[in-house]
Design an enzyme around this catalytic site. Structure first.
Site, PDB file in Angstrom:
ATOM      1  N   TYR A  62      -4.178   4.106 -18.267  1.00  0.00           N
ATOM      2  CA  TYR A  62      -3.483   3.409 -17.179  1.00  0.00           C
ATOM      3  C   TYR A  62      -2.171   2.785 -17.647  1.00  0.00           C
ATOM      4  O   TYR A  62      -1.103   3.084 -17.083  1.00  0.00           O
ATOM      5  CB  TYR A  62      -4.397   2.366 -16.517  1.00  0.00           C
ATOM      6  CG  TYR A  62      -3.740   1.762 -15.299  1.00  0.00           C
ATOM      7  CD1 TYR A  62      -3.660   2.467 -14.110  1.00  0.00           C
ATOM      8  CD2 TYR A  62      -3.156   0.506 -15.361  1.00  0.00           C
ATOM      9  CE1 TYR A  62      -3.029   1.930 -12.989  1.00  0.00           C
ATOM     10  CE2 TYR A  62      -2.519  -0.042 -14.245  1.00  0.00           C
ATOM     11  CZ  TYR A  62      -2.464   0.674 -13.062  1.00  0.00           C
ATOM     12  OH  TYR A  62      -1.832   0.142 -11.965  1.00  0.00           O
ATOM     13  N   ASP A  75      -3.705  16.990  -3.078  1.00  0.00           N
ATOM     14  CA  ASP A  75      -4.038  16.445  -4.402  1.00  0.00           C
ATOM     15  C   ASP A  75      -2.818  16.586  -5.312  1.00  0.00           C
ATOM     16  O   ASP A  75      -2.380  17.695  -5.598  1.00  0.00           O
ATOM     17  CB  ASP A  75      -5.221  17.250  -4.953  1.00  0.00           C
ATOM     18  CG  ASP A  75      -5.689  16.741  -6.303  1.00  0.00           C
ATOM     19  OD1 ASP A  75      -5.041  15.837  -6.876  1.00  0.00           O
ATOM     20  OD2 ASP A  75      -6.705  17.266  -6.790  1.00  0.00           O
ATOM     21  N   SER A 133       3.511  -0.817 -12.418  1.00  0.00           N
ATOM     22  CA  SER A 133       2.603  -1.967 -12.596  1.00  0.00           C
ATOM     23  C   SER A 133       3.118  -2.827 -13.728  1.00  0.00           C
ATOM     24  O   SER A 133       3.774  -2.337 -14.653  1.00  0.00           O
ATOM     25  CB  SER A 133       1.206  -1.460 -12.962  1.00  0.00           C
ATOM     26  OG  SER A 133       0.387  -2.533 -13.369  1.00  0.00           O
ATOM     27  N   SER A 150      -5.705   4.226   1.461  1.00  0.00           N
ATOM     28  CA  SER A 150      -6.278   2.962   0.993  1.00  0.00           C
ATOM     29  C   SER A 150      -5.189   1.999   0.534  1.00  0.00           C
ATOM     30  O   SER A 150      -4.059   2.413   0.265  1.00  0.00           O
ATOM     31  CB  SER A 150      -7.230   3.288  -0.192  1.00  0.00           C
ATOM     32  OG  SER A 150      -7.791   2.124  -0.727  1.00  0.00           O
ATOM     33  N   GLY A 151      -5.550   0.743   0.471  1.00  0.00           N
ATOM     34  CA  GLY A 151      -4.769  -0.279  -0.221  1.00  0.00           C
ATOM     35  C   GLY A 151      -3.289  -0.335   0.126  1.00  0.00           C
ATOM     36  O   GLY A 151      -2.887  -0.381   1.300  1.00  0.00           O
ATOM     37  N   ILE A 152      -2.464  -0.338  -0.906  1.00  0.00           N
ATOM     38  CA  ILE A 152      -1.020  -0.552  -0.767  1.00  0.00           C
ATOM     39  C   ILE A 152      -0.363   0.575   0.049  1.00  0.00           C
ATOM     40  O   ILE A 152       0.497   0.324   0.897  1.00  0.00           O
ATOM     41  CB  ILE A 152      -0.362  -0.676  -2.165  1.00  0.00           C
ATOM     42  CG1 ILE A 152      -0.925  -1.906  -2.902  1.00  0.00           C
ATOM     43  CG2 ILE A 152       1.152  -0.765  -2.047  1.00  0.00           C
ATOM     44  CD1 ILE A 152      -0.559  -1.975  -4.383  1.00  0.00           C
ATOM     45  N   GLY A 178      -2.378   6.383  -6.873  1.00  0.00           N
ATOM     46  CA  GLY A 178      -2.606   6.167  -8.304  1.00  0.00           C
ATOM     47  C   GLY A 178      -4.077   5.987  -8.596  1.00  0.00           C
ATOM     48  O   GLY A 178      -4.890   5.721  -7.705  1.00  0.00           O
ATOM     49  N   ASP A 208      -2.651  12.030   0.989  1.00  0.00           N
ATOM     50  CA  ASP A 208      -3.730  11.466   0.162  1.00  0.00           C
ATOM     51  C   ASP A 208      -4.750  12.563  -0.095  1.00  0.00           C
ATOM     52  O   ASP A 208      -4.872  13.509   0.685  1.00  0.00           O
ATOM     53  CB  ASP A 208      -4.404  10.275   0.868  1.00  0.00           C
ATOM     54  CG  ASP A 208      -5.041   9.301  -0.120  1.00  0.00           C
ATOM     55  OD1 ASP A 208      -4.548   8.167  -0.241  1.00  0.00           O
ATOM     56  OD2 ASP A 208      -6.031   9.685  -0.795  1.00  0.00           O
ATOM     57  N   LYS A 255       1.847   4.041 -16.618  1.00  0.00           N
ATOM     58  CA  LYS A 255       2.847   3.191 -15.972  1.00  0.00           C
ATOM     59  C   LYS A 255       4.060   2.965 -16.894  1.00  0.00           C
ATOM     60  O   LYS A 255       5.187   2.795 -16.418  1.00  0.00           O
ATOM     61  CB  LYS A 255       2.222   1.862 -15.544  1.00  0.00           C
ATOM     62  CG  LYS A 255       1.072   2.024 -14.543  1.00  0.00           C
ATOM     63  CD  LYS A 255       1.510   2.688 -13.235  1.00  0.00           C
ATOM     64  CE  LYS A 255       0.395   2.671 -12.193  1.00  0.00           C
ATOM     65  NZ  LYS A 255       0.777   3.287 -10.922  1.00  0.00           N
TER      66      LYS A 255
HETATM   67  N1  NAD Z   1      -4.264  -3.034  -6.826  1.00  0.00           N
HETATM   68  C1  NAD Z   1      -3.679  -3.485  -7.922  1.00  0.00           C
HETATM   69  O1  NAD Z   1      -4.099  -4.489  -8.511  1.00  0.00           O
HETATM   70  C2  NAD Z   1      -2.455  -2.779  -8.464  1.00  0.00           C
HETATM   71  C3  NAD Z   1      -1.677  -3.436  -9.425  1.00  0.00           C
HETATM   72  C4  NAD Z   1      -0.560  -2.787  -9.953  1.00  0.00           C
HETATM   73  C5  NAD Z   1      -0.241  -1.509  -9.523  1.00  0.00           C
HETATM   74  N2  NAD Z   1      -1.035  -0.888  -8.589  1.00  0.00           N
HETATM   75  C6  NAD Z   1      -0.657   0.466  -8.202  1.00  0.00           C
HETATM   76  O2  NAD Z   1      -0.551   0.552  -6.792  1.00  0.00           O
HETATM   77  C7  NAD Z   1      -0.791   1.891  -6.385  1.00  0.00           C
HETATM   78  C8  NAD Z   1      -1.735   1.864  -5.197  1.00  0.00           C
HETATM   79  O3  NAD Z   1      -2.967   1.330  -5.624  1.00  0.00           O
HETATM   80  P1  NAD Z   1      -3.966   0.576  -4.647  1.00  0.00           P
HETATM   81  O4  NAD Z   1      -4.201  -0.752  -5.234  1.00  0.00           O
HETATM   82  O5  NAD Z   1      -3.520   0.693  -3.259  1.00  0.00           O
HETATM   83  O6  NAD Z   1      -5.293   1.442  -4.934  1.00  0.00           O
HETATM   84  P2  NAD Z   1      -6.247   2.255  -3.949  1.00  0.00           P
HETATM   85  O7  NAD Z   1      -7.320   2.813  -4.802  1.00  0.00           O
HETATM   86  O8  NAD Z   1      -6.634   1.376  -2.813  1.00  0.00           O
HETATM   87  O9  NAD Z   1      -5.316   3.434  -3.387  1.00  0.00           O
HETATM   88  C9  NAD Z   1      -4.915   4.529  -4.165  1.00  0.00           C
HETATM   89  C10 NAD Z   1      -4.841   5.753  -3.274  1.00  0.00           C
HETATM   90  O10 NAD Z   1      -4.366   6.855  -4.067  1.00  0.00           O
HETATM   91  C11 NAD Z   1      -5.072   8.010  -3.649  1.00  0.00           C
HETATM   92  N3  NAD Z   1      -5.094   9.056  -4.673  1.00  0.00           N
HETATM   93  C12 NAD Z   1      -5.755   9.000  -5.863  1.00  0.00           C
HETATM   94  N4  NAD Z   1      -5.638  10.168  -6.502  1.00  0.00           N
HETATM   95  C13 NAD Z   1      -4.882  10.979  -5.726  1.00  0.00           C
HETATM   96  C14 NAD Z   1      -4.445  12.322  -5.853  1.00  0.00           C
HETATM   97  N5  NAD Z   1      -4.794  13.079  -6.904  1.00  0.00           N
HETATM   98  N6  NAD Z   1      -3.664  12.840  -4.878  1.00  0.00           N
HETATM   99  C15 NAD Z   1      -3.353  12.095  -3.775  1.00  0.00           C
HETATM  100  N7  NAD Z   1      -3.768  10.833  -3.594  1.00  0.00           N
HETATM  101  C16 NAD Z   1      -4.524  10.267  -4.555  1.00  0.00           C
HETATM  102  C17 NAD Z   1      -6.485   7.488  -3.374  1.00  0.00           C
HETATM  103  O11 NAD Z   1      -7.264   8.393  -2.607  1.00  0.00           O
HETATM  104  C18 NAD Z   1      -6.197   6.159  -2.702  1.00  0.00           C
HETATM  105  O12 NAD Z   1      -6.148   6.292  -1.297  1.00  0.00           O
HETATM  106  C19 NAD Z   1      -1.333   2.626  -7.607  1.00  0.00           C
HETATM  107  O13 NAD Z   1      -0.302   3.417  -8.160  1.00  0.00           O
HETATM  108  C20 NAD Z   1      -1.710   1.497  -8.545  1.00  0.00           C
HETATM  109  O14 NAD Z   1      -1.638   1.871  -9.896  1.00  0.00           O
HETATM  110  C21 NAD Z   1      -2.115  -1.495  -8.043  1.00  0.00           C
END
Ligand code: NAD
Length: 261
Positions: free
Chosen positions: A156, A50, A116, A14-16, A76, A35, A160
């Site tokens: 959270y 995990d 973050s 997902s996401g980043i 995360g 993941d 961080k």
């Molecule tokens: N989106 C934001 O606004 C934002 C801002 C600052 C920092 N971040 C950081 O960016 C990172 C990515 O976040 P994102 O926005 O892409 O979120 P997201 O929820 O889209 O992706 C997070 C991914 O981490 C995976 N994950 C969660 N627990 C896990 C585990 N126990 N083992 C393996 N994988 C696991 C999830 O399945 C998910 O695919 C995170 O560390 C988050 O804290 C995000």
């Protein structure tokens, strides 16, 4: 600079993390994704695992190749599942994975931790951060939280804060330093991913909207991925132990307000 490099990326479902894996692939890297969930689009190399516990980390590591060029710790949690799970994934699990992967990282390789802007309070909470990062391995987080009076809504930002402090410490730990492995962090502000909705619930709409207003829009995963991959690359070979704010200027704007310049 990433052509032919093997990059291990967590959080690729997902996401980043997903965007970082995609971009790394376009740049010619061999990506190994990790993941806890299956990615919606199949990756050439994916380990479902995990990182929230020692057994999960060990299972992932035993499936890895012997040589890896860089590790991007992106997985995360937002904090909405409580402090125990959040510290386990965002800090203690991330650190355990990194320490276990370190011997497979090539000399001059890299670790990039996605932290973050929410972790910038580490200086104000320095003694707590020092104590909690000094604990080795996977501590019993429930008893740790009780002992230090940690609350769920602190999970959270605390995770961080620990990650930012540890990033600096790790850059000078023999495990990494002796083989020239650089350890850096990337700190996004709000980014449009599924986690942002959860942040709104945890931090409140006002805080998130205020941050977005300061810089004109929320970030996207495509804004963050290149920063992560730059720090993974040899182009960043003289950058170590630092935090790269990747937030459209949010940190500068907050500093200006707080410090009055
Ligand atoms: N989106 C934001 O606004 C934002 C801002 C600052 C920092 N971040 C950081 O960016 C990172 C990515 O976040 P994102 O926005 O892409 O979120 P997201 O929820 O889209 O992706 C997070 C991914 O981490 C995976 N994950 C969660 N627990 C896990 C585990 N126990 N083992 C393996 N994988 C696991 C999830 O399945 C998910 O695919 C995170 O560390 C988050 O804290 C995000």
């Amino acid at each position: 600079m990433l052509f032919g490099k093997t990059i291990l990326i967590t959080g690729v479902a997902s996401g980043i993390g997903a965007r970082t894996a995609e971009l790394a692939g376009h740049l010619g890297a061999d990506v190994i994704g990790v993941d806890v969930r299956e990615p919606p689009q199949a990756l050439a190399s994916f380990i479902r695992g995990d990182i929230s516990n020692a057994a999960g980390v060990a299972e992932i590591v035993q499936q890895l190749p012997k040589h890896i060029d860089a590790l991007a710790n992106v997985a995360g949690l937002s904090g909405n599942t409580g402090i125990v799970a959040t510290l386990a994934v965002n800090f203690y699990g991330l650190r355990a994975l990194t320490e276990a992967v370190a011997p497979r990282l090539r000399e001059g390789g890299a670790v990039v931790n996605v932290a973050s802007i929410a972790g910038y309070g580490w200086r104000a909470n320095l003694e707590r951060a020092k104590t909690l990062t000094a604990i080795e391995g996977f501590p019993g987080i429930e008893s740790l939280a009780a002992k230090h009076g940690l609350k769920d809504d602190e999970g959270y930002p605390l995770s961080k804060e620990l990650l930012l402090l540890w990033t600096m410490r790790a850059a000078h730990e023999p495990l990494f330093k002796e083989r020239g492995i650089r350890v850096n962090a990337v700190s996004p502000g709000p980014v449009e991913t599924p986690i942002l909705r959860q942040f709104r619930a945890v931090l409140g709409d006002e805080r998130v909207d205020n941050d977005i207003t300061r810089v004109g829009r929320a970030g996207t995963s495509a804004d963050i991925a290149p920063a992560i991959l730059f720090l993974c690359s040899d182009g960043a070979r003289w950058i170590n132990g630092t935090n790269l704010a990747t937030d459209g200027g949010l940190e500068a704007s907050i500093n200006a307000s707080v410090l009055g310049f």
